[in-house]
Design a protein around this motif. Structure first.
Motif, PDB file in Angstrom:
ATOM      1  N   LEU A 417       0.827  -1.213   0.000  1.00 12.89           N
ATOM      2  CA  LEU A 417       0.000   0.000   0.000  1.00 12.89           C
ATOM      3  C   LEU A 417       0.860   1.261   0.000  1.00 12.89           C
ATOM      4  O   LEU A 417       0.602   2.205  -0.753  1.00 12.89           O
ATOM      5  CB  LEU A 417      -0.917  -0.014   1.225  1.00 12.89           C
ATOM      6  CG  LEU A 417      -2.044   1.020   1.237  1.00 12.89           C
ATOM      7  CD1 LEU A 417      -3.062   0.729   0.148  1.00 12.89           C
ATOM      8  CD2 LEU A 417      -2.717   1.028   2.609  1.00 12.89           C
ATOM      9  N   LYS A 418       1.896   1.263   0.812  1.00 11.79           N
ATOM     10  CA  LYS A 418       2.722   2.474   0.943  1.00 11.79           C
ATOM     11  C   LYS A 418       3.679   2.666  -0.227  1.00 11.79           C
ATOM     12  O   LYS A 418       4.357   3.691  -0.301  1.00 11.79           O
ATOM     13  CB  LYS A 418       3.505   2.415   2.255  1.00 11.79           C
ATOM     14  CG  LYS A 418       2.630   2.575   3.482  1.00 11.79           C
ATOM     15  CD  LYS A 418       3.428   2.604   4.760  1.00 11.79           C
ATOM     16  CE  LYS A 418       3.976   1.234   5.099  1.00 11.79           C
ATOM     17  NZ  LYS A 418       4.620   1.216   6.443  1.00 11.79           N
ATOM     18  N   THR A 444      -1.914  -6.509   8.657  1.00 13.55           N
ATOM     19  CA  THR A 444      -2.970  -6.080   7.733  1.00 13.55           C
ATOM     20  C   THR A 444      -3.763  -4.923   8.333  1.00 13.55           C
ATOM     21  O   THR A 444      -4.072  -3.937   7.648  1.00 13.55           O
ATOM     22  CB  THR A 444      -3.921  -7.254   7.422  1.00 13.55           C
ATOM     23  OG1 THR A 444      -3.167  -8.322   6.859  1.00 13.55           O
ATOM     24  CG2 THR A 444      -4.996  -6.825   6.440  1.00 13.55           C
ATOM     25  N   VAL A 445      -4.080  -5.033   9.620  1.00 11.38           N
ATOM     26  CA  VAL A 445      -4.848  -3.983  10.287  1.00 11.38           C
ATOM     27  C   VAL A 445      -4.054  -2.685  10.336  1.00 11.38           C
ATOM     28  O   VAL A 445      -4.624  -1.579  10.221  1.00 11.38           O
ATOM     29  CB  VAL A 445      -5.257  -4.446  11.700  1.00 11.38           C
ATOM     30  CG1 VAL A 445      -5.722  -3.264  12.547  1.00 11.38           C
ATOM     31  CG2 VAL A 445      -6.353  -5.490  11.596  1.00 11.38           C
ATOM     32  N   SER A 446      -2.745  -2.780  10.486  1.00 12.38           N
ATOM     33  CA  SER A 446      -1.916  -1.569  10.467  1.00 12.38           C
ATOM     34  C   SER A 446      -2.079  -0.836   9.140  1.00 12.38           C
ATOM     35  O   SER A 446      -2.222   0.404   9.108  1.00 12.38           O
ATOM     36  CB  SER A 446      -0.454  -1.945  10.702  1.00 12.38           C
ATOM     37  OG  SER A 446       0.382  -0.825  10.543  1.00 12.38           O
ATOM     38  N   ASN A 447      -2.087  -1.572   8.050  1.00  7.65           N
ATOM     39  CA  ASN A 447      -2.312  -0.950   6.737  1.00  7.65           C
ATOM     40  C   ASN A 447      -3.728  -0.397   6.634  1.00  7.65           C
ATOM     41  O   ASN A 447      -3.947   0.666   6.041  1.00  7.65           O
ATOM     42  CB  ASN A 447      -2.081  -1.972   5.627  1.00  7.65           C
ATOM     43  CG  ASN A 447      -0.678  -2.541   5.638  1.00  7.65           C
ATOM     44  OD1 ASN A 447      -0.498  -3.751   5.599  1.00  7.65           O
ATOM     45  ND2 ASN A 447       0.340  -1.690   5.712  1.00  7.65           N
ATOM     46  N   GLN A 449      -5.506   0.830   9.052  1.00  7.22           N
ATOM     47  CA  GLN A 449      -5.555   2.079   9.821  1.00  7.22           C
ATOM     48  C   GLN A 449      -4.983   3.238   9.009  1.00  7.22           C
ATOM     49  O   GLN A 449      -5.469   4.370   9.098  1.00  7.22           O
ATOM     50  CB  GLN A 449      -4.772   1.914  11.130  1.00  7.22           C
ATOM     51  CG  GLN A 449      -5.343   0.879  12.085  1.00  7.22           C
ATOM     52  CD  GLN A 449      -6.681   1.293  12.673  1.00  7.22           C
ATOM     53  OE1 GLN A 449      -7.111   2.432  12.546  1.00  7.22           O
ATOM     54  NE2 GLN A 449      -7.343   0.347  13.334  1.00  7.22           N
ATOM     55  N   GLU A 450      -3.972   2.963   8.192  1.00  8.17           N
ATOM     56  CA  GLU A 450      -3.419   4.012   7.340  1.00  8.17           C
ATOM     57  C   GLU A 450      -4.453   4.478   6.324  1.00  8.17           C
ATOM     58  O   GLU A 450      -4.516   5.665   5.973  1.00  8.17           O
ATOM     59  CB  GLU A 450      -2.170   3.492   6.625  1.00  8.17           C
ATOM     60  CG  GLU A 450      -0.999   3.237   7.560  1.00  8.17           C
ATOM     61  CD  GLU A 450       0.176   2.603   6.844  1.00  8.17           C
ATOM     62  OE1 GLU A 450      -0.063   1.925   5.809  1.00  8.17           O
ATOM     63  OE2 GLU A 450       1.317   2.770   7.297  1.00  8.17           O
ATOM     64  N   VAL A 451      -5.263   3.549   5.841  1.00 12.01           N
ATOM     65  CA  VAL A 451      -6.339   3.913   4.915  1.00 12.01           C
ATOM     66  C   VAL A 451      -7.347   4.811   5.604  1.00 12.01           C
ATOM     67  O   VAL A 451      -7.751   5.866   5.077  1.00 12.01           O
ATOM     68  CB  VAL A 451      -7.022   2.632   4.374  1.00 12.01           C
ATOM     69  CG1 VAL A 451      -8.319   2.988   3.634  1.00 12.01           C
ATOM     70  CG2 VAL A 451      -6.084   1.870   3.463  1.00 12.01           C
ATOM     71  N   MET A 452      -7.780   4.419   6.793  1.00 10.51           N
ATOM     72  CA  MET A 452      -8.807   5.201   7.496  1.00 10.51           C
ATOM     73  C   MET A 452      -8.282   6.570   7.924  1.00 10.51           C
ATOM     74  O   MET A 452      -9.039   7.533   7.997  1.00 10.51           O
ATOM     75  CB  MET A 452      -9.326   4.404   8.689  1.00 10.51           C
ATOM     76  CG  MET A 452     -10.115   3.157   8.276  1.00 10.51           C
ATOM     77  SD  MET A 452     -11.081   2.396   9.609  1.00 10.51           S
ATOM     78  CE  MET A 452      -9.796   1.848  10.703  1.00 10.51           C
ATOM     79  N   ALA A 453      -6.980   6.650   8.171  1.00 19.21           N
ATOM     80  CA  ALA A 453      -6.391   7.944   8.537  1.00 19.21           C
ATOM     81  C   ALA A 453      -6.447   8.927   7.382  1.00 19.21           C
ATOM     82  O   ALA A 453      -6.322  10.142   7.591  1.00 19.21           O
ATOM     83  CB  ALA A 453      -4.948   7.748   8.995  1.00 19.21           C
TER      84      ALA A 453
END
Length: 524
Positions: A417-418, A444-447, A449-453
């Motif tokens: 993603l990044k 996966t959840v860390s990624n 959270q980056e989306v929701m941020a």
């Protein structure tokens, strides 16, 4: 003007495939004063046959001369005015079968097409030409020699086609997955948990690596199986898209198993890749739904998936049955190579046997999935994310959405993603995250959270534990039952399929026959 049949009095032609040299033939015909009414390659076949008949050849002679001039992949049927007891068929690279009736003969693409008329079939082989009359047939091989092709009796139950009360074939086929996966398991597993393959079987101790080749959804099944083969059986695997593999011409060692996956068993690029490997690999194995298909017949070992007839263009039950049979093959490889203990084998088989009941539980989430799909239906772009074996599932989910809803969708490994795709994230791009509570869940959840941020709208698909831990702030949640980590891709295919199905319903698109697509791609 471009619709079949194409007429060039007294010839009528129907055709599946591509005549690659039709422009050359068209120029030749034009130079002789022949005029065209369509833009198709098929009309060239009719006009060339007519030209030969005008030169004094009989219909059979004219058709034979024409067919010899054709390059490409095709199945042809020709009828002639004034010849009520004659039909000519020919195949090269595309399937064609002859059906036997009571003083009547049929030509069709496969058993499903012919089953309303007859249960007695002959499958033409590569390069065959058939001269059909109402009471007989003559088949000539690629060298013009008379050929004896077997007549086979098919089970009409295996070709029965109706919706069984469902609105669409796709809905029916999604609902059938518990029963067809159960049927596949019963064919490959004994009561005491032994894996049984059809003759001649496989010995994985003679194999150093596996090359897997497929197209479309079957390719994603192969990508999933790559994780399984490497992690469970400890055997290296290479996966290729068939259309690239055949032109890349990779070196194949004599200790390689070439494994081909195709629902129809007639996928042109996959069949061509198989033929490339035929004299190079140690063994040719195929995973197919049609046991009389070209790919099955040309394999050393063909493994049926027992999915039954699949009508919907977007593959559903065939995909999960492919995954099931591939997982069984992984376990066979692991046992042969001593890569797992008997206790581990028993755990995997127990997990497999639980899948039909777990899919029934997943299907009970239909309402929640439909509600999420209504939210998706207004989007122009959708992203799917997954890690490990869930990455191929994300690819499959994106493909399903594209196929039947016409919404642009892409899938990425969550960790990528990044590396670029995060630039696409805003409040207008929903992101579907496939994240069972496994050893990769936290990453996966860390990624996610980056989306929701970045104001991304997340649809989280996970089990109860995963949702309890990380669903806060998500746009929608879809709950799956808990399943063994390795088998999660089979179960999580269900919400991916239903999400696409309900999105297409909300948009009013043609679910079973999406535009521009065919169920079986029998040409390049």
């Amino acid at each position: 003007a471009n619709a079949h049949p194409h007429m060039a009095s007294p010839v009528a032609v129907v055709h599946n495939g591509i005549i690659e040299n039709f422009r050359e033939l068209r120029a030749e015909l034009s130079a002789k004063g022949v005029t065209f009414v369509s833009e198709t390659d098929t009309e060239t076949v009719a006009l060339l046959t007519q030209l030969h008949m005008n030169e004094g050849l009989s219909p059979i002679e004219a058709a034979t001369k024409t067919i010899k001039r054709l390059h490409g992949a095709f199945a042809l049927a020709l009828l002639f005015d004034g010849e009520p007891d004659l039909m000519i068929g020919a195949r090269k690279g595309a399937p064609l079968a002859i059906g036997y009736g009571d003083n009547e003969m049929f030509l069709g693409s496969d058993a499903i097409a012919l089953s309303p008329m007859t249960d007695r079939l002959t499958y033409l082989e590569e390069g065959d030409m058939a001269i059909l009359r109402r009471a007989s047939v003559e088949i000539y091989d690629a060298h013009g020699q008379l050929a004896n092709r077997a007549i086979k009796t098919i089970s009409l139950d295996n070709t029965r086609v109706n919706k069984d009360g469902h609105k669409h074939f796709m809905a029916k086929e999604i609902a059938e997955q518990p029963s067809v996966i159960g049927a596949a398991l019963s064919q490959y597993l004994t009561a005491d948990g032994q894996i049984v393959l059809p003759d001649p079987g496989l010995d994985f101790t003679a194999i150093d690596r596996i090359t897997m080749v497929a197209c479309g959804t079957a390719f994603y099944a192969c990508l999933t199986a790559k994780y399984w083969f490497e992690q469970i059986a400890r055997i290296p695997v290479e996966v290729d898209v068939a259309s690239e593999f055949r032109y890349r011409e990779p070196p194949i060692s004599n200790r390689t198993m070439a494994l081909f996956v195709s629902q129809s068993g007639e996928t042109a690029d996959t069949l061509a890749a198989l033929r490339y490997c035929a004299d190079k690999a140690d063994t040719i194995t195929s995973v197919v739904n049609v046991t009389e298909s070209s790919i099955a017949r040309e394999s050393n070992l063909a493994l049926p998936i027992y999915a039954g007839v699949e009508v919907g263009v977007a593959s559903t039950k065939a995909f999960t049955c492919q995954l099931t049979v591939l997982f069984l093959l992984v376990l066979k490889a692991a046992v042969d190579r001593g890569a797992i203990t008997q206790e581990q084998l028993a755990d995997h088989i127990s997990g497999l046997r639980s899948i039909p009941s777990l899919i029934n539980v997943a299907l009970e989430q239909n309402t929640a999935i439909r509600d999420a799909a209504h939210k998706l239906s207004s989007a122009r772009d959708v992203l799917f994310l997954g890690r490990g074996p869930m990455f191929p599932l994300a690819l499959e989910g994106a493909l399903k959405l594209k196929e039947i809803s016409y919404i642009h969708a892409e899938a990425y490994a969550s960790g990528e993603l990044k590396h670029g795709p995060i630039a696409l994230i805003d409040e207008d791009v929903p992101v579907v995250v496939m994240a069972p509570k496994d050893n990769l869940f936290d990453k996966t959840v860390s990624n996610m959270q980056e989306v929701m941020a970045r104001q991304g709208k997340v649809i989280l698909i996970s089990d109860r534990t995963g949702l309890d831990e990380e669903s806060e702030g998500t746009w929608a949640q879809i709950e799956m039952p808990r399943i063994a980590d390795a088998l999660a891709p089979i179960l999580y295919a269900i919400p991916a399929q239903l999400l696409a199905y309900h999105t297409a319903i909300a948009k009013g698109t043609d679910v079973d026959q999406p535009r521009n697509l065919a169920k079986s791609v029998t040409v390049e």
